[in-house]
Motif scaffolding. Structure first.
Motif, short mmCIF file in Angstrom:
data_model
loop_
_atom_site.label_atom_id
_atom_site.label_comp_id
_atom_site.label_asym_id
_atom_site.label_seq_id
_atom_site.Cartn_x
_atom_site.Cartn_y
_atom_site.Cartn_z
N GLN A 162 -1.83 3.23 4.63
CA GLN A 162 -1.49 3.85 5.91
C GLN A 162 -2.30 5.13 6.13
O GLN A 162 -2.72 5.41 7.25
N TRP A 181 -1.07 -3.17 7.04
CA TRP A 181 -0.80 -4.48 6.47
C TRP A 181 -1.87 -5.49 6.90
O TRP A 181 -2.40 -6.25 6.11
N CYS A 187 1.77 1.19 10.38
CA CYS A 187 2.30 0.32 9.32
C CYS A 187 1.78 -1.11 9.47
O CYS A 187 1.31 -1.72 8.50
N ASP A 188 1.87 -1.63 10.69
CA ASP A 188 1.39 -2.98 10.94
C ASP A 188 -0.12 -3.08 10.72
O ASP A 188 -0.61 -4.03 10.10
#
Length: 120
Positions: free
Chosen positions: A70, A64, A60-61
């Motif tokens: 994803q 971003w 997820c990180d």
């Protein structure tokens, strides 16, 4: 006659044979090529840079940070892991990724080469 070939066949056999014997095996070269190819994609290189700086990150990180989905990041992480550059571990419902020592060394080498090529 091509300019990239010798006009005369002359081999310094002792020197050439010593260098030939010092070359890595075909398997070692194949593994190194696979690892370098893994960083040859812009998204994978961005992911590797993020892991280099961020140390341990989840998908997820990373999605971003690199500005990709994803699913795409997961796909690229699988390739980096398959090439032996990234390690993963499950932390509850999250999968955490980190660049392993081999990944750090290769990324440092690539980044160092690129920094030397940039105009001052």
């Amino acid at each position: 006659m091509s300019d990239d070939r010798c006009d005369l066949l002359c081999i310094d056999f002792d020197h050439a044979e010593a260098l030939r014997a010092a070359l890595p095996t075909a398997e070692e070269v194949a593994l190194r090529a696979e690892r370098m190819r893994a960083l040859g994609d812009q998204t994978r290189l961005r992911i590797a840079h993020a892991l280099h700086v961020g140390e341990v990150l989840c998908v997820c990180d990373l999605a971003w940070i690199v500005g990709s989905s994803q699913g795409l990041v997961s796909h690229h992480l699988r390739q980096l892991r398959s090439a032996g550059l990234v390690d993963s571990r499950r932390d509850g419902k999250l999968v955490m990724y980190r660049l392993n020592p081999t990944g750090h060394h290769l990324l440092d080498a690539v980044a160092g080469t690129l920094a030397q090529e940039e105009p001052a």
